[in-house]
Write a protein that holds these residues in place. Structure first.
Motif, PDB file in Angstrom:
ATOM      1  N   PHE A 139      10.954  -1.585  -7.288  1.00 53.96           N
ATOM      2  CA  PHE A 139      10.159  -1.990  -8.449  1.00 53.96           C
ATOM      3  C   PHE A 139       8.691  -2.030  -7.999  1.00 53.96           C
ATOM      4  N   CYS A 140       7.772  -1.773  -8.924  1.00 51.04           N
ATOM      5  CA  CYS A 140       6.365  -1.760  -8.497  1.00 51.04           C
ATOM      6  C   CYS A 140       5.424  -2.042  -9.660  1.00 51.04           C
ATOM      7  N   THR A 141       4.558  -3.035  -9.482  1.00 50.98           N
ATOM      8  CA  THR A 141       3.507  -3.315 -10.466  1.00 50.98           C
ATOM      9  C   THR A 141       2.254  -2.531 -10.124  1.00 50.98           C
ATOM     10  N   GLU A 142       1.896  -2.527  -8.834  1.00 53.91           N
ATOM     11  CA  GLU A 142       0.697  -1.820  -8.374  1.00 53.91           C
ATOM     12  C   GLU A 142       0.695  -1.813  -6.854  1.00 53.91           C
ATOM     13  N   SER A 143      -0.181  -0.983  -6.267  1.00 54.90           N
ATOM     14  CA  SER A 143      -0.383  -1.055  -4.818  1.00 54.90           C
ATOM     15  C   SER A 143      -1.862  -0.813  -4.539  1.00 54.90           C
ATOM     16  N   PHE A 144      -2.265  -1.032  -3.291  1.00 57.62           N
ATOM     17  CA  PHE A 144      -3.693  -1.073  -2.971  1.00 57.62           C
ATOM     18  C   PHE A 144      -4.032  -0.134  -1.819  1.00 57.62           C
ATOM     19  N   ASN A 176       5.573  -4.606 -20.383  1.00 59.12           N
ATOM     20  CA  ASN A 176       4.151  -4.939 -20.174  1.00 59.12           C
ATOM     21  C   ASN A 176       3.426  -3.806 -19.459  1.00 59.12           C
ATOM     22  N   LYS A 177       4.098  -3.248 -18.429  1.00 56.17           N
ATOM     23  CA  LYS A 177       3.435  -2.197 -17.643  1.00 56.17           C
ATOM     24  C   LYS A 177       3.195  -0.957 -18.506  1.00 56.17           C
ATOM     25  N   ARG A 178       4.207  -0.611 -19.308  1.00 56.52           N
ATOM     26  CA  ARG A 178       4.064   0.541 -20.210  1.00 56.52           C
ATOM     27  C   ARG A 178       2.894   0.314 -21.183  1.00 56.52           C
ATOM     28  N   GLY A 226      11.221   4.351  -1.647  1.00 60.33           N
ATOM     29  CA  GLY A 226       9.825   4.473  -2.046  1.00 60.33           C
ATOM     30  C   GLY A 226       9.537   3.879  -3.408  1.00 60.33           C
ATOM     31  N   THR A 227       8.275   3.963  -3.773  1.00 61.48           N
ATOM     32  CA  THR A 227       7.800   3.431  -5.051  1.00 61.48           C
ATOM     33  C   THR A 227       8.228   4.367  -6.195  1.00 61.48           C
ATOM     34  N   PRO A 228       8.113   3.908  -7.435  1.00 59.87           N
ATOM     35  CA  PRO A 228       8.493   4.769  -8.565  1.00 59.87           C
ATOM     36  C   PRO A 228       7.764   6.115  -8.580  1.00 59.87           C
ATOM     37  N   CYS A 229       6.455   6.125  -8.231  1.00 62.78           N
ATOM     38  CA  CYS A 229       5.728   7.409  -8.242  1.00 62.78           C
ATOM     39  C   CYS A 229       6.277   8.335  -7.158  1.00 62.78           C
ATOM     40  N   GLN A 230       6.697   7.753  -6.044  1.00 59.55           N
ATOM     41  CA  GLN A 230       7.271   8.584  -4.970  1.00 59.55           C
ATOM     42  C   GLN A 230       8.644   9.118  -5.383  1.00 59.55           C
ATOM     43  N   PRO A 269      -6.562   3.598  -8.560  1.00 56.08           N
ATOM     44  CA  PRO A 269      -6.850   3.939  -9.962  1.00 56.08           C
ATOM     45  C   PRO A 269      -5.629   4.499 -10.696  1.00 56.08           C
ATOM     46  N   HIS A 270      -4.774   5.280  -9.989  1.00 56.37           N
ATOM     47  CA  HIS A 270      -3.629   5.868 -10.701  1.00 56.37           C
ATOM     48  C   HIS A 270      -2.586   4.810 -11.082  1.00 56.37           C
ATOM     49  N   CYS A 271      -2.624   3.640 -10.436  1.00 61.15           N
ATOM     50  CA  CYS A 271      -1.665   2.585 -10.814  1.00 61.15           C
ATOM     51  C   CYS A 271      -1.949   2.066 -12.231  1.00 61.15           C
ATOM     52  N   HIS A 272      -3.211   2.154 -12.666  1.00 60.44           N
ATOM     53  CA  HIS A 272      -3.558   1.630 -13.994  1.00 60.44           C
ATOM     54  C   HIS A 272      -2.969   2.466 -15.132  1.00 60.44           C
ATOM     55  N   VAL A 273      -2.580   3.710 -14.842  1.00 54.72           N
ATOM     56  CA  VAL A 273      -1.980   4.537 -15.909  1.00 54.72           C
ATOM     57  C   VAL A 273      -0.497   4.802 -15.633  1.00 54.72           C
ATOM     58  N   CYS A 274       0.060   4.067 -14.680  1.00 55.41           N
ATOM     59  CA  CYS A 274       1.468   4.265 -14.309  1.00 55.41           C
ATOM     60  C   CYS A 274       2.351   3.410 -15.223  1.00 55.41           C
ATOM     61  N   HIS A 275       3.378   4.020 -15.808  1.00 60.96           N
ATOM     62  CA  HIS A 275       4.189   3.283 -16.789  1.00 60.96           C
ATOM     63  C   HIS A 275       5.583   2.936 -16.262  1.00 60.96           C
ATOM     64  N   ASP A 276       5.862   3.265 -14.997  1.00 63.15           N
ATOM     65  CA  ASP A 276       7.221   3.061 -14.479  1.00 63.15           C
ATOM     66  C   ASP A 276       7.257   1.833 -13.560  1.00 63.15           C
ATOM     67  N   PHE A 277       7.865   0.745 -14.010  1.00 59.73           N
ATOM     68  CA  PHE A 277       7.989  -0.451 -13.172  1.00 59.73           C
ATOM     69  C   PHE A 277       9.252  -0.388 -12.309  1.00 59.73           C
ATOM     70  N   SER A 290       0.879  -1.164   0.000  1.00 59.31           N
ATOM     71  CA  SER A 290       0.000   0.000   0.000  1.00 59.31           C
ATOM     72  C   SER A 290       0.921   1.221   0.000  1.00 59.31           C
ATOM     73  N   LEU A 291       0.374   2.419   0.189  1.00 59.65           N
ATOM     74  CA  LEU A 291       1.229   3.606   0.099  1.00 59.65           C
ATOM     75  C   LEU A 291       1.233   4.408   1.400  1.00 59.65           C
ATOM     76  N   GLY A 292       2.421   4.826   1.826  1.00 64.60           N
ATOM     77  CA  GLY A 292       2.553   5.714   2.976  1.00 64.60           C
ATOM     78  C   GLY A 292       2.653   7.156   2.492  1.00 64.60           C
TER      79      GLY A 292
HETATM   80  S1  SF4 Z   1       2.017   1.305  -9.807  1.00 66.01           S
HETATM   81 FE1  SF4 Z   1       2.899   3.336 -10.113  1.00 66.01          FE
HETATM   82  S2  SF4 Z   1       1.387   4.729  -9.214  1.00 66.01           S
HETATM   83 FE2  SF4 Z   1       0.966   2.668  -8.387  1.00 66.01          FE
HETATM   84  S3  SF4 Z   1       2.121   2.594  -6.473  1.00 66.01           S
HETATM   85 FE3  SF4 Z   1       3.403   1.680  -8.077  1.00 66.01          FE
HETATM   86  S4  SF4 Z   1       4.648   3.400  -8.789  1.00 66.01           S
HETATM   87 FE4  SF4 Z   1       2.946   4.283  -7.663  1.00 66.01          FE
END
Ligand code: SF4
Ligand code: FAD
Length: 297
Positions: free
Chosen positions: A145-150, A273-275, A113-117, A203-211, A89-91
């Motif tokens: 590395f990150c595929t998604e978080s919840f 794949n993520k991109r 942190g995650t790629p978005c962070q 929802p923002h993980c579905h448009v995130c292109h950075d793994f 999940s995200l802090g």
């Molecule tokens: S998938 Fe992208 S937006 Fe979602 S937590 Fe990971 S880095 Fe952040």
């Protein structure tokens, strides 16, 4: 932003800019025990703190509720080790970085942190004067590395409803070979395919292109390295300098990623794949006139 960070664009490469890549593991047995994979992120922070290379680290650990992530400022080895392991999940590491500067007066901070962070922290380092007040104190960015978080409520639902497990009993969560798995004191619980969790992701993980955390100094993940090791991508001079510092002190042992299986090819595949998934989702949202975050456009 890649030009601001690396002095060049790198869009043609699936992994972003990489100077060196390794499969690595912490040498310290306590860190190896608590670490998610090779314990590399924790070993880097613990050792750099002990050597006064940094004076604080922003980590993310469970807060009052089990597996509900809270970011905090860690000032010593014990605090860093307490934060080892992954929470899906995200802090709020940005708030903690403010605290690191305002409350503790820290000058040389490392952030995990995650790629978005990582993207947000890069903006703080390269943005206007107000952002740079904190950004200029950030010395090292360690991206995961990150595929998604919840969202936390959904992470709880996955564990308690889908996997029928009391979250208070969970000792580790992991994603391995396409399955989300929880471990309790009774051992490994039957996992579920990661593909079936997509509906729970932010929802923002579905448009995130950075793994692979392309804007970090050092990126760390499990994919690409053998079990119990971390894949490590060194992207900047400071990333190489920090990692060399730890190799010299034998805090970490490492082999070139090209010498291990499955190696960088798998990281490239998941990045691609993520991109691709993000591009499809963005097109769909455009067609349906739904909102798209500015960084994804
Ligand atoms: S998938 Fe992208 S937006 Fe979602 S937590 Fe990971 S880095 Fe952040
Ligand atoms: C949301 C999420 C999704 C991930 N998805 C993948 C994936 O699909 N494939 C893959 O290969 N790797 C993924 N990872 C990375 C992987 O789980 C490990 O974190 C990474 O391999 C580092 O392992 P380690 O043993 O070196 O880390 P450790 O030494 O255990 O250190 C982990 C560090 O990460 C910090 N941390 C834990 N949770 C969070 C969080 N939610 N936000 C910010 N920091 C956190 C901890 O405080 C600690 O400092 C993911 C990580 C996260 C947080």
């Amino acid at each position: 932003m890649s030009r601001d960070v690396f002095g060049e664009n790198y869009e043609s490469s699936e992994l972003g800019r990489v100077k060196e890549s390794y499969s690595a593991q912490a040498n310290d047995s306590e860190i190896k025990e608590w670490g998610q994979d090779g314990g590399v992120a924790t070993a880097i922070l613990a050792s750099l703190l002990e050597e006064d290379y940094i004076d604080g680290a922003i980590i993310t650990e469970s807060g009052n509720e089990p597996w509900n992530p809270v970011s905090k400022v860690a000032l010593n080895r014990e605090e860093v080790i307490k934060g080892a392991g992954t929470i899906y999940s995200l802090g709020s590491p940005l708030l903690s970085s403010e605290e690191a500067v305002e409350k503790y007066g820290l000058e040389n901070i490392a952030v995990v942190g995650t790629p978005c962070q990582m993207r947000a922290f890069r903006r703080m380092k390269t943005g206007n004067k107000q952002f740079r007040r904190v950004g200029s104190r950030i010395k090292l960015l360690i991206g995961l590395f990150c595929t998604e978080s919840f969202p936390y409520s959904d992470l709880r639902r996955i564990v308690e409803e889908e996997l029928e497990t009391n979250i208070e009993k969970v000792e580790k969560m992991d994603i391995d070979k396409g399955k989300f798995i929880v471990y309790t004191d009774e051992g490994e619980k039957e996992g579920m395919p990661v593909s079936s969790l997509k509906k729970y992701a932010f929802p923002h993980c579905h448009v995130c292109h950075d793994f692979s955390a392309e804007l970090a100094d050092i990126s760390v993940g499990s994919v690409g390295a053998p079990l119990g090791h971390s894949a490590v991508l060194l992207r900047t001079s400071i990333g190489v300098e920090a990692f060399d510092f730890l190799l010299e002190r034998e805090v970490i042992r490492a082999s070139p990623l090209e010498n291990v299986e499955p190696g960088a090819g798998l990281i490239e595949k998941l990045s691609s794949n993520k991109r691709g998934d993000a591009r499809e989702e963005i097109e769909e949202r455009k067609e349906n006139e739904q909102s798209i975050p500015p960084y994804a456009k």
